[in-house]
Design an enzyme around this catalytic site. Sequence first.
Site, mmCIF file in Angstrom:
data_model
loop_
_atom_site.group_PDB
_atom_site.id
_atom_site.type_symbol
_atom_site.label_atom_id
_atom_site.label_comp_id
_atom_site.label_asym_id
_atom_site.label_seq_id
_atom_site.Cartn_x
_atom_site.Cartn_y
_atom_site.Cartn_z
ATOM 1 C CG ASN A 1 -1.672 14.530 41.623
ATOM 2 O OD1 ASN A 1 -1.032 14.136 40.655
ATOM 3 N ND2 ASN A 1 -1.202 14.468 42.862
ATOM 4 C CD GLN A 2 -1.740 20.464 38.481
ATOM 5 O OE1 GLN A 2 -1.031 21.442 38.737
ATOM 6 N NE2 GLN A 2 -1.293 19.428 37.777
ATOM 7 C CD GLU A 3 0.183 17.063 46.465
ATOM 8 O OE1 GLU A 3 -0.007 15.849 46.602
ATOM 9 O OE2 GLU A 3 1.189 17.639 46.928
ATOM 10 C CG ASN A 4 -3.254 25.321 47.301
ATOM 11 O OD1 ASN A 4 -3.051 25.730 48.434
ATOM 12 N ND2 ASN A 4 -3.497 26.108 46.270
ATOM 13 C CB ALA A 5 0.477 25.219 50.936
ATOM 14 C CB ALA A 6 -4.850 25.583 51.546
ATOM 15 C CB CYS B 1 -9.841 9.464 46.150
ATOM 16 S SG CYS B 1 -10.450 11.008 45.436
ATOM 17 C CD GLU C 1 -8.336 9.960 39.673
ATOM 18 O OE1 GLU C 1 -8.079 8.848 40.170
ATOM 19 O OE2 GLU C 1 -7.872 11.037 40.118
#
Length: 160
Positions: A62-67, A112, A75
């Site tokens: 997983n690669q999150e972002n502040a937005a 999810c 996945e």
Amino acid sequence: MQEIKITTTLTCYDNIEELPQNIQELMQHAVEARKKAYAPYSKFKVGAALFLENGVVVTGSNQENAAYPSGLCAERVAIFHAGAQYPNVKIQQIAITATSDNHINKTPIPPCGACRQSIAEYEMRQEKAIEIYFMGAEGKIMKSDSLKDLLPLIFDKSYL
């Protein structure tokens, strides 16, 4: 009025050692991918590994972002990479592992809803079920023989 009952069957393994050897190896790829997750906001790290019919293993984290909506789940990172690099190669299995930096998850964590829909698209496209194995950081592993077991009322192209 009519009531409709939907049931599903999953297989539960007590630990990774109970899995077939090839799935143990695939899950280890997912664990290594999980370690590469970029999750500074949720502290929830996920790794996924796909085994393709040509023998290639594709991983994603997983690669999150502040937005928040701009991030992407492990996945989908793996599936979209496989689709871009190997567009006509079928996905046979997916191994998924997830845990939190705040505590060790020992409960199997399924994909999810957005990931389920993405997996469904590829399963329908290839006209072959994809086995899905999922776990927390350790402990029990659940196996679904097809995405249809996790998302029985699939939205597909037939509705368009």
